[in-house]
Design an enzyme around this catalytic site. Structure first.
Site, PDB file in Angstrom:
ATOM      1  N   ARG A 240     -33.657  23.914  38.243  1.00  0.00           N
ATOM      2  CA  ARG A 240     -33.365  23.390  38.694  1.00  0.00           C
ATOM      3  C   ARG A 240     -34.335  22.760  40.545  1.00  0.00           C
ATOM      4  NH1 ARG A 240     -31.024  21.382  35.826  1.00  0.00           N
ATOM      5  NH2 ARG A 240     -28.951  20.474  35.028  1.00  0.00           N
ATOM      6  N   GLU A 269     -34.189  14.694  43.414  1.00  0.00           N
ATOM      7  CA  GLU A 269     -34.537  13.619  42.828  1.00  0.00           C
ATOM      8  C   GLU A 269     -34.156  12.189  42.687  1.00  0.00           C
ATOM      9  OE1 GLU A 269     -34.349  15.718  38.328  1.00  0.00           O
ATOM     10  OE2 GLU A 269     -35.178  17.803  39.345  1.00  0.00           O
ATOM     11  N   HIS A 287     -38.884  15.740  35.031  1.00  0.00           N
ATOM     12  CA  HIS A 287     -37.329  15.860  34.710  1.00  0.00           C
ATOM     13  C   HIS A 287     -36.668  15.837  33.303  1.00  0.00           C
ATOM     14  CE1 HIS A 287     -33.184  17.561  35.653  1.00  0.00           C
ATOM     15  NE2 HIS A 287     -33.280  18.207  34.124  1.00  0.00           N
TER      16      HIS A 287
HETATM   17  C1  8YV Z   1     -30.222  17.140  31.302  1.00  0.00           C
HETATM   18  C2  8YV Z   1     -30.588  19.676  31.545  1.00  0.00           C
HETATM   19  O1  8YV Z   1     -31.237  16.053  30.085  1.00  0.00           O
HETATM   20  O2  8YV Z   1     -29.380  20.210  29.945  1.00  0.00           O
HETATM   21  C3  8YV Z   1     -30.094  20.171  32.074  1.00  0.00           C
HETATM   22  O3  8YV Z   1     -29.150  20.834  32.240  1.00  0.00           O
HETATM   23  O4  8YV Z   1     -31.342  19.348  32.993  1.00  0.00           O
HETATM   24  C4  8YV Z   1     -31.472  18.071  30.704  1.00  0.00           C
HETATM   25  O5  8YV Z   1     -31.843  18.328  29.134  1.00  0.00           O
HETATM   26  C5  8YV Z   1     -30.188  16.028  32.455  1.00  0.00           C
HETATM   27  O6  8YV Z   1     -29.091  17.181  33.403  1.00  0.00           O
HETATM   28  C6  8YV Z   1     -29.248  15.120  32.815  1.00  0.00           C
HETATM   29  O7  8YV Z   1     -27.998  15.951  32.234  1.00  0.00           O
END
Ligand code: 8YV
Length: 322
Positions: A240, A269, A287
């Protein structure tokens, strides 16, 4: 036949997932795929039993408290759940589910892409070529950081951290890690456990961030902690954005303290701090950790398996517990 449960679907998920949820739920969808403001989510939640959201929708305490009583479950299309206030949901009796496991390999692959992309100047070399600026091979051009034999520190040795470790061992990296507890899993016996982040940072020729974002990890990678790392280290983040203080990383890249960074996530982001753009030593992606066809389908199916279980009074596959 019982009426189908009513479901608010905040984003446009893959076609197979949309077809399945339209078949099994009375769904309100967001076909434009616009990111909904909390007020819009609240307005659309008045007549549904459940919400299927992504990491792009923030369910703060305030939003959770304002949700109508009819909302019984929120299924997030993500493994990370820092966008959901789990304590507020528990207090309100709202069940939460997420999508662990199914995105482990795809995300670990991107961590290695970021590690290699940063270490080997993938951005600046490719950019030079694409812009017609590459004039000839030269012995002192695009020199990166050697990977083989280096120490890789993994912050957060959960499923994704372990998958990163396994891949990096294929590059003959020495694995060090910090986690709440040491892990005892086949194949990772040689990985060296560090009880504290300080101890880990001190040995990180490369650092891969694979922990969740929480009050404890917010801005963990700041000026003070970057100073504890060896000179010319490489930092990789596929977890993150908020775990790294971007301004601090930019300072460290500019000064050369950090040789390169590979980021799939960053603060604020989708708006990348413009100061990053001057840096040839940044390899950055938008991402895409979980972005393979197979993984995104599996994530959607896991969300729906959780919702199906909830409405059939069966235990969830992956319930988020506080
Ligand atoms: C998601 C991510 O696609 O799963 C997670 O925590 O960061 C990504 O794989 C994104 O958060 C959208 O929901």
């Amino acid at each position: 036949m019982a009426a189908k449960p009513r479901l608010l679907v905040t984003r446009n998920f893959p076609p197979n997932v949309m077809a399945r949820l339209r078949r099994d739920y009375a769904a309100i969808t967001n076909d434009e795929d616009r990111i909904l403001e909390p007020a819009e989510v609240l307005a659309l939640s008045q007549d549904v039993d459940a919400i299927l959201c992504a990491g792009t929708e923030k369910f703060s305490r305030e939003v959770i408290e304002a949700l109508p009583e009819n909302i019984r479950i929120i299924a997030t299309y993500s493994v990370g759940y820092d966008h959901l206030d789990a304590a507020a949901a528990a207090e309100k009796g709202i069940t939460l589910s997420n999508t662990p496991d199914v995105l482990t390999d795809a995300t670990a692959d991107i961590a290695l892409l970021c590690l290699l992309g940063a270490a080997r100047m993938a951005h600046s070399s490719a950019q030079t070529l694409r812009s017609g600026q590459w004039s000839s091979w030269a012995a002192n051009q695009f020199l990166g950081v050697h990977v083989t034999g280096k120490r890789l520190g993994i912050l957060g040795m959960g499923r994704i951290g372990q998958a990163v470790a396994r891949r990096a061992m294929g590059f003959n990296m020495q694995i060090h890690y910090h986690n709440r507890r040491p892990v005892d899993v086949p194949g990772l016996e040689a990985a060296i456990y560090h009880k504290t982040t300080d101890s880990l940072l001190g040995v990180c020729d490369f650092l891969s961030i694979n922990c969740g974002l929480s009050a404890k990890t917010k801005y963990l990678i700041n000026d003070e902690n970057i100073a504890k790392m060896p000179d010319n280290a490489v930092i990789v983040n596929t977890a993150r954005g908020g775990i790294i203080e971007d301004a601090a990383l930019i300072r460290a890249l500019k000064s050369g303290k950090i040789a390169a960074a590979g980021l799939d996530v960053f603060e604020n982001e989708p708006h990348l701090n413009p100061d990053y753009l001057d840096l040839d030593t940044l390899f950055v992606l938008p991402h895409i950790g979980s972005a393979t066809v197979e993984t995104r389908d599996a994530m959607g199916n896991m969300c729906l398996d959780n919702l199906d279980a909830f409405f059939a009074d069966r235990p969830l596959i992956s319930e988020i517990k506080t």
